[in-house]
Motif scaffolding. Structure first.
Motif, short mmCIF file in Angstrom:
data_model
loop_
_atom_site.label_atom_id
_atom_site.label_comp_id
_atom_site.label_asym_id
_atom_site.label_seq_id
_atom_site.Cartn_x
_atom_site.Cartn_y
_atom_site.Cartn_z
N GLY A 224 0.81 -1.22 0.00
CA GLY A 224 0.00 0.00 0.00
C GLY A 224 0.84 1.26 0.00
N GLY A 225 1.91 1.25 0.82
CA GLY A 225 2.78 2.43 0.91
C GLY A 225 3.57 2.68 -0.37
N LEU A 226 4.15 1.60 -0.93
CA LEU A 226 4.96 1.74 -2.14
C LEU A 226 4.13 2.04 -3.39
N SER A 227 2.82 1.72 -3.34
CA SER A 227 1.97 2.00 -4.50
C SER A 227 1.68 3.50 -4.64
N ALA A 228 2.19 4.29 -3.69
CA ALA A 228 2.04 5.76 -3.78
C ALA A 228 3.00 6.36 -4.81
N TRP A 229 3.74 5.51 -5.54
CA TRP A 229 4.62 6.00 -6.61
C TRP A 229 3.82 6.80 -7.65
N ASN A 230 2.51 6.52 -7.76
CA ASN A 230 1.70 7.22 -8.78
C ASN A 230 1.06 8.49 -8.23
#
Length: 312
Positions: A224-230
């Motif tokens: 969930g945290g790393l998917s904030a790349w977008n």
């Protein structure tokens, strides 16, 4: 007589979408957004809309809009409508998409991502477009108040936008929402599975072995945290839906010209404003879905009398 062995591939089983699954999804989403979810959403949106503000500046601005209640702007009814319906829409569409992907020969991983991506896009166009738009309007319309004019109420704002711009107006930025949901669901699913594999290796567990509650939270939290790349897509979405008045803004905003506008005004940093509260939001959603999922599952099963089969 020798037995004839059929080489015809097995038809995938189509899992029914149960009322208990929908109730579980809606309940967990409502709890998540009513607790820490909406305050983090408000901070993220405020930082994305006011890209010159620091984190502390954004908190001060939100507090000035009504103290603690300022952090819950847009909760009723928009965030509640979004939370209670998005799980149902996502579950129906993702379930169908995953089933049809399997009938074309896709494996578990590909079928799962396909279901999540298509479900996320359907979710965006069905309910999230107008809900995110109205939440952003609620959060950013304080700029009208700053000029000395009393801003209209929630439903008055909704009707005013609808009268002036119709369905397109209340769904402004929906394409950016769809791109965000599609990339968010796809990457969150993939990164969570990657983290699960890493945790199994680190703890000496076999491939496919069940993870403990803490390990599930850690894997999903990382996903969930790393998917904030977008985050740039999220900043574009906020800018498209914001009530900001700026003569330099394009009159008719699209994903492309909004990206150019934000970059010209604030550079690369501007495209990542609000990424910290967004990571926090992703982790909190994970804790709600995973840590509280089992407790909620037991309660829903008692209430409906049917077994919950949804994954959380």
């Amino acid at each position: 007589m020798s037995a004839v062995i059929s080489t015809k591939p097995a038809v995938p089983e189509k899992k029914p979408v149960k009322f208990s699954n929908l109730l579980l999804g809606a309940g967990l989403n409502m709890f998540e957004v009513t607790t820490l979810g909406q305050p983090l959403e408000v901070v993220k949106t405020t930082m994305a809309a006011n890209r010159g503000d620091s984190f502390a500046g954004a908190l001060t601005k939100i507090w000035g809009r009504g103290g603690v209640l300022g952090f819950y702007q847009g909760l009723i009814p928009w965030a509640w409508i979004e939370a209670s319906t998005k799980g149902a829409v996502l579950l129906f569409v993702a379930s169908e998409a995953e089933y049809y992907a399997r009938t074309f020969g896709a494996g578990d991983f590909t079928a799962g991502i396909s279901g999540g991506v298509i479900g996320g896009v359907a979710q965006a166009y069905a309910t999230m477009g107008f809900c995110t738009c109205m939440k952003t309007v609620e959060i950013t319309k304080h700029k009208i108040a700053a000029s000395g004019v009393k801003p209209p109420g929630t439903f008055a704002t909704f009707m005013d936008i609808y009268r002036k711009e119709g369905i397109k107006g209340i769904n402004k930025g929906v394409n950016a929402v769809a791109i965000r949901q599609m990339t968010n669901w796809g990457s969150r699913f993939g990164l969570s599975r990657l983290a699960e594999q890493g945790i199994r290796k680190a703890t000496g567990k076999e491939e496919g072995a069940k993870l403990g509650a803490f390990e599930k939270i850690l894997a999903s939290g990382l996903g969930g945290g790393l998917s904030a790349w977008n985050q740039p897509i999220e900043v574009i979405r906020v800018e498209m839906q914001s009530k900001t008045v700026d003569p330099n803004r394009p009159a008719k905003m699209t994903v492309g010209n909004t990206l150019n506008y934000v970059y010209s005004q604030n550079g690369i940093k501007g495209l990542y404003r609000g990424v910290v509260p967004r990571i926090g939001l992703g982790v909190w959603q994970t804790i709600c879905m995973v840590a509280m999922g089992d407790m909620a599952k037991t309660y829903v099963e008692k209430l409906t009398g049917e077994a919950v089969t949804a994954k959380h």
